[in-house]
Design an enzyme around this catalytic site. Structure first.
Site, PDB file in Angstrom:
ATOM      1  N   SER A 274       1.489  78.641  -9.170  1.00  0.00           N
ATOM      2  CA  SER A 274       0.946  77.379  -9.671  1.00  0.00           C
ATOM      3  C   SER A 274       1.957  76.282  -9.395  1.00  0.00           C
ATOM      4  O   SER A 274       3.160  76.531  -9.349  1.00  0.00           O
ATOM      5  CB  SER A 274       0.707  77.469 -11.180  1.00  0.00           C
ATOM      6  OG  SER A 274       1.936  77.572 -11.875  1.00  0.00           O
ATOM      7  N   ASP A 275       1.460  75.063  -9.219  1.00  0.00           N
ATOM      8  CA  ASP A 275       2.386  73.941  -9.271  1.00  0.00           C
ATOM      9  C   ASP A 275       2.894  73.894 -10.719  1.00  0.00           C
ATOM     10  O   ASP A 275       2.309  74.498 -11.617  1.00  0.00           O
ATOM     11  CB  ASP A 275       1.688  72.628  -8.866  1.00  0.00           C
ATOM     12  CG  ASP A 275       2.709  71.556  -8.436  1.00  0.00           C
ATOM     13  OD1 ASP A 275       3.902  71.702  -8.775  1.00  0.00           O
ATOM     14  OD2 ASP A 275       2.306  70.582  -7.773  1.00  0.00           O
ATOM     15  N   TRP A 276       3.997  73.189 -10.932  1.00  0.00           N
ATOM     16  CA  TRP A 276       4.639  73.212 -12.252  1.00  0.00           C
ATOM     17  C   TRP A 276       3.711  72.650 -13.332  1.00  0.00           C
ATOM     18  O   TRP A 276       3.317  71.491 -13.272  1.00  0.00           O
ATOM     19  CB  TRP A 276       5.957  72.440 -12.178  1.00  0.00           C
ATOM     20  CG  TRP A 276       7.115  73.341 -11.829  1.00  0.00           C
ATOM     21  CD1 TRP A 276       8.284  73.468 -12.534  1.00  0.00           C
ATOM     22  CD2 TRP A 276       7.225  74.268 -10.732  1.00  0.00           C
ATOM     23  NE1 TRP A 276       9.080  74.432 -11.943  1.00  0.00           N
ATOM     24  CE2 TRP A 276       8.466  74.935 -10.845  1.00  0.00           C
ATOM     25  CE3 TRP A 276       6.385  74.642  -9.683  1.00  0.00           C
ATOM     26  CZ2 TRP A 276       8.900  75.921  -9.952  1.00  0.00           C
ATOM     27  CZ3 TRP A 276       6.801  75.621  -8.782  1.00  0.00           C
ATOM     28  CH2 TRP A 276       8.043  76.245  -8.926  1.00  0.00           C
ATOM     29  N   ALA A 278       0.649  73.448 -13.695  1.00  0.00           N
ATOM     30  CA  ALA A 278      -0.757  73.385 -13.257  1.00  0.00           C
ATOM     31  C   ALA A 278      -1.527  74.602 -13.751  1.00  0.00           C
ATOM     32  O   ALA A 278      -2.734  74.700 -13.559  1.00  0.00           O
ATOM     33  CB  ALA A 278      -0.844  73.303 -11.730  1.00  0.00           C
TER      34      ALA A 278
END
Ligand SMILES: *[C@@H]1O[C@H](CO)[C@@H](O)[C@H](O)[C@H]1NC(C)=O
Ligand SMILES: *[C@@H]1O[C@H](CO)[C@@H](O)[C@H](O)[C@H]1NC(C)=O
Ligand SMILES: *[C@@H]1O[C@H](CO)[C@@H](O)[C@H](O)[C@H]1NC(C)=O
Ligand SMILES: *[C@@H]1O[C@H](CO)[C@@H](O)[C@H](O)[C@H]1NC(C)=O
Ligand SMILES: *[C@@H]1O[C@H](CO)[C@@H](O)[C@H](O)[C@H]1NC(C)=O
Ligand SMILES: *[C@@H]1O[C@H](CO)[C@@H](O)[C@H](O)[C@H]1NC(C)=O
Ligand SMILES: *[C@@H]1O[C@H](CO)[C@@H](O)[C@H](O)[C@H]1NC(C)=O
Ligand SMILES: *[C@@H]1O[C@H](CO)[C@@H](O)[C@H](O)[C@H]1NC(C)=O
Ligand SMILES: *[C@@H]1O[C@H](CO)[C@@H](O)[C@H](O)[C@H]1NC(C)=O
Ligand SMILES: *[C@@H]1O[C@H](CO)[C@@H](O)[C@H](O)[C@H]1NC(C)=O
Ligand SMILES: *[C@@H]1O[C@H](CO)[C@@H](O)[C@H](O)[C@H]1NC(C)=O
Ligand SMILES: *[C@@H]1O[C@H](CO)[C@@H](O)[C@H](O)[C@H]1NC(C)=O
Length: 846
Positions: A274-276, A278
Site C-alpha cells: 500500500s502507499d503510506w 492507503a
C-alpha cells in the site's frame, strides 16, 4: 485561472469497478523466478501464522530506521525489510547524492544514462542498508500540467515512460535492491488523494471520499498502465498501489486492478504494497490482491492496524483463506531471494533522528523502553561513479528552447548579470526541512516524500562565477525579484543577462506558498515574468527555467531581447554546474521536451478542485488516449513547443531509413498454458503460536502479528467472504511476465544514419513515430515508438541508429476482445527531431 478543454466525450464513465477474484498465485505463469520460488516455498513451510503475518505488515509509522519497516522472523534469521523513498535519492539520509528528478531524466531521452542513474541509486541504497527502493514512478504520468508530483515521474508519453521505467528497474535491482513501480494507478493529482489528509490536515471538511480517477478501459491499457507493463516485464519486485479511487473503488482494494489487471493480465509476480496509509480495511485489501501493509498503521490518531493482529485473526478464524496469506508471503520472499537481498546488512542510518546516538524506537512511549544505540553510522555513499552519473544526468536533462546565436557565451570581455531567486541557494541553505518544503532559492528538487538531502549543491550563480573567472568574463548579480530597482541598476552595467526563474510543486504533505502539492497556476514564481521583461529591456537576456512541469512563457518568449531560453526539471546536486557547462558551451545541450508546452494555458487539463455535495470528487478522464501531443494533433492546435522539441549548438540530419518488417499476426496466439507448481499444503495453525510468547517484551507503539487483545474471542467463521472464490476472467493478453510473451516479440527493426552536419560536437535524441492505418478505429495521428540518444558525434561524423519495434507497439487495445490487436493496412514510420518535425518517412503494410 480559467481552463476549458474541448474534450472528446465518448461515453459517460460509470464510476464502478467490477470484482475480480481470487488473486492469481505466484508461479502460475512461466517466469525466471522459479529457483527463488522453490527456496521461498521451503521457508514458507517452516513459518508459523504470526511469522507469515510479520512479513506482510509494517511495524508502524516511525516503527524503525526507514520510512517503512516490516516485521522479522528472528527464529529463522529473516530480518525485517527497510523500505525507503526514492525516487531521486535516498531520503532522510546523509552523504547521498540527489540525482535529477525523473522528469529531468525523461528529457535526456537516454536509456543508458537512466540505467546508470538507477545503478547509482541502487548502489547507494545497498550501502545504506535499504532493501526496497521506492521508485521509479510512472503514475502520475502527467495528465495535468499542475499535478504536484509530475516531476517525480517521467513523461505523459507512455512509451517514453515505459522504456525508462524498464531501465530504472533493471539498474536498481542489479545492485541487490528491490525496485518499486508506483503508484498503481491513476494518481494524477494531489488534491483529495486521501480523504483523511485533506480533511484533517488541510481543513477540506466537506470531503468524504478520495478523488476517483474514472478511466476507460482503452486509455488504461494504452496510456496509464502501459509503462507499468514495461516495469513488470523488467521483473520489478514490487508495485505500490495508489491513494485515490479508480472508478469509485480505492486503488489498494480494487480487485479488478490488482488481481485482474496487474497480477493476471500483466502476470506480476512480486508484491503489492500500500502507499503510506492507503490501507483502508482488513479482509478486502487482502482479497483484492494487496500483499504488504505500509507503514502498518493508518494515519489517524488511534493508529488503526488493519493487518498485524487482525490478519492473524482473519486467517485463524477462517475468514481469509490461508492460501492468500501464503501467496502474500511467497510474493515477498521470492524477489528477496531472486535479487539477492542481503540478510546480514541492516540500515546504518535513521530516517527520524539524525543524531549519531539515539533511541531506535522513535515511537516508543514507555520511558523504560527508550534505550540508546548508534543510529547513524554516517556512511558516505558518494564516490566518483555516483557524482559523474549525477552530473552527466543533469547535463543530459537540459533543453535549449530558443537561441538566436547568443549561446554558448564565448566573449571574453563581457559582464554577465545573474538574476532571480533561482540563481542562488535559499537563505536556509540547500536543505530546508524533512520534505524540502521551501522555494526561496535555486530549485534542486520539488517537495514531499520524493526528496533527498543535497550535500554537494553548488548554486547556478557559484557555478557560473567559477567558470567565468577562468575565462576572463565577469559575473555579478542579485536575487531581488520584487523590488526591481537593483536588477535595473545592474542590468544597465552588464552586457548579457542570465535570469534564473522557477516553478515548484510537491506532494500534499505540505503547502508551499499556498500550493497544496499541486500548483495553483502554471506561472513562474517570485515575479519571474516581470523580472525577465524588466531585465531584458536593458539588453540581451538568457532565461533559464527550472520547473516541475509546463510553465506559461507567453509574457516574454517573444521579447526581442530574450535571446535564449534553457529549460530543465529540478536536476539535483549538479543542476547548477550542468547549466553553467551548457551556457559556456562545455556541454552541447541535447535534451528534448518530455511534454508539450501549450501556447494557450487554457489547454492544460485542470485538476479537480471542487468537492460535490456528496463529498466524493470525480475526475473523469474524458480525453481518453489523447493526452499531450496526441491531443494537439487530434484537435490541430499549435503548441508553443511540442513534445520532443529541443535545439542544439549544432545540427543533425537523418538519412538512409531502412525498415525490416516481419509478417505478424493480427491477433495474439493462444496464451501459454498456466504452469502448475506443487505447493505443500499450508501449515497448520497452532493456537498457542498466536499469542505473545512468554517473556517477550512488546515495545509500545510497534505493530506485532500476535493477538494481544485476548478479551476478543477467536471465534470461528462459518463462511469465507462469499466473493473470494468467484473467478475473474483471464484476458487473452495474459500469459507471461509483462503480459502475453508475444507482445514483446520483435515486429520490425528500423535503422537510419544520424549525421552531425553542424560546426560543433554534440549528441542528438532521434525519435521514431508511427501512424497507424485508418481502419475506422480512432487512433492518435502519430505515437512515439522508438527513441535513441546518439553518442557524441563530431562535426561531419555519422552513426547508424537502430530501433526495435515490438508487436505491442503496433497494436491497439480492443475493448470488445479484451486483448491487443494489430491493425491491418498501411503503417507510416517517421524519423524526426520532435513530434512535429519529421525528416524521414516510409510506409509498410500489414
Ligand atoms: C472503469 O470504468 C470504465 C467505464 O465503465 C471501464 O471501461 C473500465 O474497464 C473500468 N476500469 C476499472 C479498473 O474498473
Ligand atoms: C515480528 O517482528 C518483530 C519486529 O522485528 C519481532 O520483534 C518479532 O519477534 C516478530 N514476531 C515473530 C512472530 O517472529
Ligand atoms: C484548520 O482549521 C483549524 C481550526 O479551525 C486551524 O487551527 C488550522 O490552522 C487550520 N489549518 C489549515 C491548514 O488551514
Ligand atoms: C475473524 O477475524 C477478523 C479480523 O479480526 C474479524 O474481522 C472477523 O469478524 C472475525 N470473524 C469472526 C467470526 O470472529
Ligand atoms: C572591455 O570592455 C570595456 C567596456 O565595454 C572596454 O572599455 C574595454 O576596452 C574592453 N577591453 C578589451 C580588452 O577589449
Ligand atoms: C502562481 O503561483 C505562484 C506561487 O504560488 C505565485 O507566486 C504567483 O503569483 C501565481 N501567479 C498567478 C498569476 O496567480
Ligand atoms: C533591447 O536591448 C537594447 C539594449 O541592448 C535596448 O536598447 C532595447 O530597447 C531593448 N529592446 C526591447 C524590446 O526592450
Ligand atoms: C485561449 O483559449 C481560450 C479557450 O479556447 C480562448 O477563449 C482564449 O481566447 C485563448 N487565449 C488566447 C490568448 O488565445
Ligand atoms: C542549423 O540549420 C538551420 C537551418 O538549416 C540553420 O539556420 C542554423 O544556422 C544551423 N545551426 C547550426 C548550429 O549549424
Ligand atoms: C480489547 O477489546 C475489547 C472488546 O472489543 C475492547 O473493549 C478493549 O478496548 C480492547 N482493548 C484494547 C487494549 O484495545
Ligand atoms: C476454524 O475452522 C477451521 C476449519 O474448520 C479450522 O481449521 C480452524 O482450526 C478453526 N479455528 C479456530 C480458531 O477454531
Ligand atoms: C549510412 O548508411 C549507408 C547506407 O545505408 C551505409 O552504407 C553506411 O555504412 C552508413 N554510415 C554510417 C556512418 O553509419
Amino acid at each position: 485561472m480559467l481552463f476549458s478543454v474541448p474534450l472528446l466525450v465518448t461515453t459517460a464513465l460509470a464510476a464502478s469497478s467490477p470484482g475480480w477474484y481470487p488473486t492469481p498465485e505466484i508461479g502460475t505463469i512461466d517466469n525466471d523466478w522459479t529457483d527463488a520460488l522453490d527456496q521461498s516455498l521451503e521457508i514458507l513451510a517452516q513459518l508459523t501464522l504470526p511469522e507469515k503475518v510479520n512479513i506482510t505488515t509494517g511495524t508502524g509509522w516511525m516503527g524503525g530506521a526507514c520510512v517503512g519497516n516490516t516485521g522479522s522472523v528472528p527464529r529463522l534469521g529473516l530480518k525485517g525489510l527497510c523500505l525507503q523513498d526514492g525516487p531521486l535519492g535516498i531520503r532522510l539520509a546523509d552523504f547521498v547524492n540527489v540525482f535529477p528528478c525523473q522528469n529531468a531524466m525523461a528529457a535526456s531521452f537516454d536509456r543508458s544514462l537512466v540505467h546508470q542513474r538507477a545503478s547509482a541509486l541502487g548502489y547507494q541504497s545497498r550501502l545504506k542498508g535499504v532493501d526496497v527502493f521506492l521508485g521509479p514512478v510512472v503514475g502520475p504520468i502527467g495528465r495535468h500540467a499542475t499535478g504536484g508530483r509530475n516531476w517525480e515521474g517521467f513523461s505523459p508519453d507512455p512509451y517514453l515512460s515505459g522504456k525508462l521505467a524498464y531501465e530504472s528497474v533493471l539498474g536498481v535491482q542489479a545492485e541487490g535492491v528491490i525496485a518499486t513501480i508506483k503508484h498503481f494507478i491513476g494518481n494524477e493529482q494531489e488534491h483529495y488523494r486521501r480523504a483523511q489528509e485533506w480533511t484533517d490536515v488541510f481543513n477540506f471538511t466537506d470531503l468524504k471520499l478520495p478523488v476517483s480517477s474514472n478511466i476507460d478501459d482503452r486509455a488504461l491499457h494504452e496510456l496509464y498502465m502501459w509503462p507499468f507493463a514495461d516495469a513488470v516485464k523488467a521483473n520489478v519486485g514490487s508495485v505500490m498501489c495508489a491513494y485515490q479511487n479508480v472508478n469509485g473503488s480505492q486503488a489498494c482494494q480494487n480487485s479488478k486492478l490488482l488481481n485482474g489487471l496487474l497480477k493476471s493480465e500483466l502476470g506480476f509476480q512480486g508484491f503489492v504494497m500500500s502507499d503510506w496509509f492507503a490501507h483502508g480495511s482488513g479482509v478486502s485489501n487482502a482479497l483484492a490482491g494487496m500483499d504488504m501493509s505500509m507503514p502498518g498503521t493508518d494515519a489517524g490518531e488511534d493508529q488503526t492496524v488493519f493487518w498485524g493482529e487482525q490478519l492473524t485473526r482473519m486467517v485463524a478464524n477462517g475468514t481469509l483463506p490461508k492460501s492468500r496469506l501464503d501467496d502474500m508471503v511467497l510474493r515477498i520472499l521470492t524477489p528477496l531471494i531472486k535479487f539477492g537481498i542481503d540478510q546480514d546488512t541492516i540500515p546504518n542510518f535513521a530516517s527520524f533522528d539524525d543524531s549519531t546516538i539515539g533511541n531506535p524506537h522513535p515511537r516508543a512511549t514507555n520511558p523504560e523502553q527508550t534505550r540508546e544505540e548508534i543510529l547513524n553510522y554516517h556512511v558516505d555513499t558518494r564516490n566518483k561513479f555516483t557524482a559523474d552519473v549525477a552530473l552527466e544526468s543533469a547535463r543530459g536533462s537540459i533543453v535549449l528552447l530558443k537561441n538566436d546565436g547568443i549561446l554558448p557565451l564565448t566573449g571574453t570581455n563581457t559582464t554577465i548579470g545573474v538574476y532571480g531567486v533561482g540563481s542562488r541557494m535559499g537563505p536556509n541553505g540547500a536543505v530546508c526541512g524533512e520534505n524540502m518544503q521551501c522555494s526561496d532559492g535555486a530549485l534542486i528538487e520539488g517537495w514531499g516524500s520524493g526528496t533527498a538531502y543535497p550535500t554537494e549543491y553548488e548554486s547556478p550563480y557559484e557555478a557560473l562565477h567559477k567558470k567565468s573567472s577562468l575565462r576572463g568574463t565577469h559575473v555579478t548579480g542579485t536575487t531581488e525579484s520584487w523590488d526591481l530597482r537593483l536588477p535595473i541598476e545592474l542590468a544597465k552595467t552588464t552586457n548579457i543577462n542570465v535570469v534564473y526563474v522557477l516553478s515548484n510543486s510537491g506532494e500534499s504533505t505540505a503547502s508551499v506558498d499556498g500550493n497544496i502539492g499541486d500548483r495553483n497556476n502554471v506561472s513562474l514564481w517570485h515575479n519571474g515574468d516581470e523580472l525577465i521583461n524588466t531585465v531584458a529591456s536593458y539588453g540581451p537576456t538568457v532565461v533559464v527555467v527550472t520547473t516541475v512541469g509546463q510553465v506559461d512563457m507567453n509574457a516574454w518568449i517573444n521579447h526581442a531581447n530574450v535571446s535564449a531560453v534553457l529549460l530543465t526539471a529540478p536536476a539535483g546536486d549538479y543542476g547548477g554546474q550542468a547549466m553553467a557547462d551548457v551556457i559556456f558551451g562545455d556541454v552541447n545541450p541535447s535534451g528534448k521536451l518530455p511534454y508539450t508546452m501549450a501556447a494557450n494555458i487554457s489547454e492544460y487539463i485542470p485538476i479537480v478542485t471542487e468537492i460535490p455535495e456528496d463529498g466524493a470528487p470525480q475526475a473523469d478522464f474524458t480525453e481518453g488516449i489523447y493526452l499531450d501531443y496526441k491531443w494537439y494533433d487530434k484537435y490541430e492546435k499549435t503548441p508553443l513547443f511540442e513534445f520532443g522539441y529541443g535545439l542544439s549548438y549544432t545540427n543533425f540530419t537523418f538519412t538512409d531509413l531502412n525498415l525490416d518488417v516481419k509478417e505478424i499476426s493480427e491477433f495474439l496466439p493462444p496464451r501459454p498454458a498456466p504452469v502448475h507448481i506443487v505447493k505443500p499444503p499450508s501449515t497448520k495453525v497452532n493456537i498457542e503460536d498466536l499469542y505473545v510468547p512468554e517473556g517477550f517484551e512488546i515495545v509500545d507503539g510497534l505493530v506485532y502479528p500476535w493477538i494481544q487483545n485476548v478479551s476478543i474471542p477467536l471465534a470461528n467463521s462459518s463462511e469465507q467472504f462469499h466473493f473470494a472464490n468467484e473467478a475473474g476472467e483471464v484476458s487473452d493478453a495474459a500469459g507471461g511476465v509483462g503480459g502475453h510473451p508475444w507482445l514483446w516479440s520483435t515486429a520490425a527493426t528500423v535503422t537510419h544514419n544520424t549525421t552531425n552536419c553542424g560546426e560543433v560536437a554534440g549528441r542528438v535524441a532521434s525519435q521514431l513515430y508511427i501512424a497507424f492505418p485508418d481502419t475506422g478505429i480512432d487512433v492518435p495521428a502519430t505515437q512515439l515508438r522508438g527513441f535513441d540518444k546518439s553518442r557524441l558525434l563530431n562535426p561531419g561524423e555519422s552513426q547508424t541508429t537502430e530501433y526495435n519495434i515490438n508487436w505491442r507497439d503496433l497494436a491497439i487495445w480492443d475493448v470488445e476482445l479484451q486483448s491487443w490487436r494489430v491493425q491491418r493496412g498501411e503503417y507510416q514510420v517517421y524519423i524526426g527531431h520532435s513530434s512535429r518535425d519529421f525528416e524521414l518517412r516510409q510506409t509498410f503494410t500489414l
